[in-house]
Design an enzyme around this catalytic site. Structure first.
Site, mmCIF file in Angstrom:
data_model
loop_
_atom_site.group_PDB
_atom_site.id
_atom_site.type_symbol
_atom_site.label_atom_id
_atom_site.label_comp_id
_atom_site.label_asym_id
_atom_site.label_seq_id
_atom_site.Cartn_x
_atom_site.Cartn_y
_atom_site.Cartn_z
ATOM 1 N N LYS A 62 0.859 -1.186 0.000
ATOM 2 C CA LYS A 62 0.000 0.000 0.000
ATOM 3 C C LYS A 62 0.889 1.228 0.000
ATOM 4 O O LYS A 62 2.047 1.180 0.441
ATOM 5 C CB LYS A 62 -0.877 0.018 1.255
ATOM 6 C CG LYS A 62 -2.143 0.814 1.090
ATOM 7 C CD LYS A 62 -3.225 -0.020 0.399
ATOM 8 C CE LYS A 62 -4.506 0.731 0.216
ATOM 9 N NZ LYS A 62 -5.583 -0.140 -0.286
ATOM 10 N N GLY A 121 -20.264 6.241 3.722
ATOM 11 C CA GLY A 121 -19.233 6.576 2.728
ATOM 12 C C GLY A 121 -19.870 6.568 1.351
ATOM 13 O O GLY A 121 -20.582 5.619 0.992
ATOM 14 N N GLY A 151 -18.188 7.387 -1.791
ATOM 15 C CA GLY A 151 -17.197 7.572 -2.854
ATOM 16 C C GLY A 151 -17.350 6.447 -3.863
ATOM 17 O O GLY A 151 -18.461 5.990 -4.148
ATOM 18 N N ASN A 152 -16.223 5.989 -4.376
ATOM 19 C CA ASN A 152 -16.265 4.929 -5.384
ATOM 20 C C ASN A 152 -17.012 3.696 -4.862
ATOM 21 O O ASN A 152 -17.975 3.236 -5.474
ATOM 22 C CB ASN A 152 -14.827 4.564 -5.800
ATOM 23 C CG ASN A 152 -14.783 3.380 -6.740
ATOM 24 O OD1 ASN A 152 -14.996 2.246 -6.327
ATOM 25 N ND2 ASN A 152 -14.561 3.628 -8.013
ATOM 26 N N ALA A 153 -16.581 3.186 -3.722
ATOM 27 C CA ALA A 153 -17.171 1.945 -3.206
ATOM 28 C C ALA A 153 -18.630 2.156 -2.789
ATOM 29 O O ALA A 153 -19.525 1.404 -3.191
ATOM 30 C CB ALA A 153 -16.335 1.429 -2.031
ATOM 31 N N GLY A 154 -18.893 3.187 -1.990
ATOM 32 C CA GLY A 154 -20.225 3.389 -1.426
ATOM 33 C C GLY A 154 -21.275 3.763 -2.456
ATOM 34 O O GLY A 154 -22.405 3.244 -2.433
#
Ligand code: NAD
Length: 423
Positions: free
Chosen positions: A113, A225, A227-230
């Protein structure tokens, strides 16, 4: 204003959590002590200091990291996060979880990471580009298709991946898109990468509902959340599983409507105002309240430590599908397990992103690109296989899914470490 050094102490330390989770699995697996100790630490870490010219003519110093946790099973894979509260221990934890994630999915990759301490919302596009290129100028020496391939994470985007791939290509003297994944389609990105994390999570949730005999149609669902995931979980949760999304949130707070929230409308509102809050017809909830709503499915898709010893016993959801990395602490895991709440652990449930990133690497290596339906099909197969492998181990050992996923993943990495003669 100059960036400060990373904070060195805090009550919650995600790397301690990651080590604690590994220790529990190592005990059950009766792991050789040397292998266990080796797997408790990153194999390599690089700290970089990045001077960046700002729009006002000043130079600002930023701090960044790349942690290569373990590459026993193949090249390092793991995202790059931009966050003002980034610490080396957060990156170490995320790197460890990437190692277990690629292993539980049986991808021929290791885990790592990276991150930069910064608040990207306070940077112009030009400053973001210069910062991203500065990071690659320093960290590029560790990267490469055969060595270490980054990807997006919190507050990093396909555009940032494009700048990074470009900077790396300049260093090499030839175009090398395969050095990074999550790129725009025009620069060697994969079809289906954009929503892959959420899509994989929905496949995992679908399989879990079969194991639990749980009807997901119109099941009230809250997502932390956006963003992309949420946000893709909002779209695909409804589209693929028929979930009724009643609450969503972002860093400024959440919205709740028991009759359901329309994806297109919430997305348009966020695009217009910068946040989901003040969405017409919905009631405001804090991020803490959202977690405790009376829902069937809870999807944490923001940051670490959202569900901990202080709120776990008030969680009402039947299933928690972790799209965020590290949203649940080990203490909360125990409480939820005792309450019979099914937790689909992060490094299984959110592995759709890295799986399609792996597909992107393969496509880049062959310079031959797949249709989106094929990506979805192959992702579904990978997620389904991984879920049932973990489910079987959970049944056999009578442990929760997170521990079962650790047993599968650690066993695979430990086997590679032993076979390579490292310990
Ligand atoms: P993102 O930058 O696209 O979105 C982050 C979202 O979280 C934003 O909506 C932001 O407002 C919100 N947020 C930030 N702090 C918050 C808080 N305290 N409470 C509630 N919301 C908050 O990031 P992302 O890519 O969607 O990543 C979200 C999580 O998913 C992270 O834990 C990340 O590591 C994990 N993840 C992402 C991917 C991926 O492919 N993007 C893959 C695996 C795991």
């Amino acid at each position: 204003m100059n960036q400060t050094h990373p904070p060195t102490s805090s009550a919650y330390n995600p790397f301690r959590v990651a080590q604690q989770q590994l220790d529990e699995a190592a005990k059950i697996l009766q792991l050789d002590p040397a292998v266990h100790e080796f797997l408790r630490w990153p194999m390599r870490e690089l700290k970089v200091t990045l001077p960046v010219k700002m729009d006002d003519g000043s130079t600002r110093i930023f701090h960044g990291f790349r942690v290569q946790y373990n590459d026993a099973r193949g090249p390092i894979k793991g995202g790059i996060r931009y966050h003002s509260e980034e610490t080396i221990d957060t990156i170490r934890a995320l790197a460890a979880w990437m190692t277990w994630k690629t292993a539980v999915m049986d991808l021929p990759l290791g885990g790592g990471k990276g991150g930069i301490i910064c608040d990207p919302k306070m940077l112009s596009a030009g400053e973001l580009e210069r910062l991203s290129r500065a990071y690659i100028r320093q960290v590029g020496r560790l990267l490469g298709l055969e060595k270490d391939v980054p990807a997006p994470d919190v507050y990093t985007t396909p555009q940032i991946m494009a700048w990074m791939a470009d900077e790396f290509s300049f260093q090499r003297g030839y175009t090398e898109f395969g050095v990074i994944t999550g790129k725009p389609l025009a620069l060697g990105g994969s079809a289906g990468r954009g929503d892959a994390t959420a899509r994989g999570g929905m496949f995992c949730l679908r399989e879990a509902s079969k194991a639990l005999n749980l009807n997901l149609k119109d099941a009230p669902t809250a997502i932390q959340g956006y963003g992309n995931a949420g946000s893709f979980a909002h779209k695909l949760g409804k589209e693929l599983l028929g979930l009724k999304i009643v609450a969503v949130s972002d860093s400024r707070g959440g919205i709740y409507n028991p009759d359901g929230l329309d994806y297109e409308q919430v997305l348009a509102h966020k695009a217009q105002t910068g946040s989901v809050i003040n969405f017409p017809g919905a009631q405001f909830v804090t991020n803490e309240q959202l977690l405790e709503l009376d829902v069937t499915v809870l999807i944490p898709a923001a940051l670490e430590n959202a569900i901990n010893a202080s709120n776990a016993d008030r969680i009402k959801a039947r299933v928690i599908a972790e799209l965020a990395n590290g949203p649940t602490t080990p203490e909360a895991d125990q409480i939820l397990f005792a309450k019979n709440v099914c937790v689909l652990p992060d490094f299984l449930c959110n592995a759709g992103g890295v799986t399609v990133s792996y597909f992107e690497m393969v496509q880049n290596a062959y310079d031959y690109y797949w249709e989106e339906t094929l990506v979805h099909e192959r992702l579904d197969k990978k997620m389904t296989t991984a879920f049932w492998t973990v489910h079987d181990v959970a049944q056999r050992h009578k442990v929760h899914y997170r521990l079962a996923a650790y047993l599968v993943a650690v066993n695979r990495v430990a086997e590679a470490v032993r076979l390579r003669g490292w310990a």
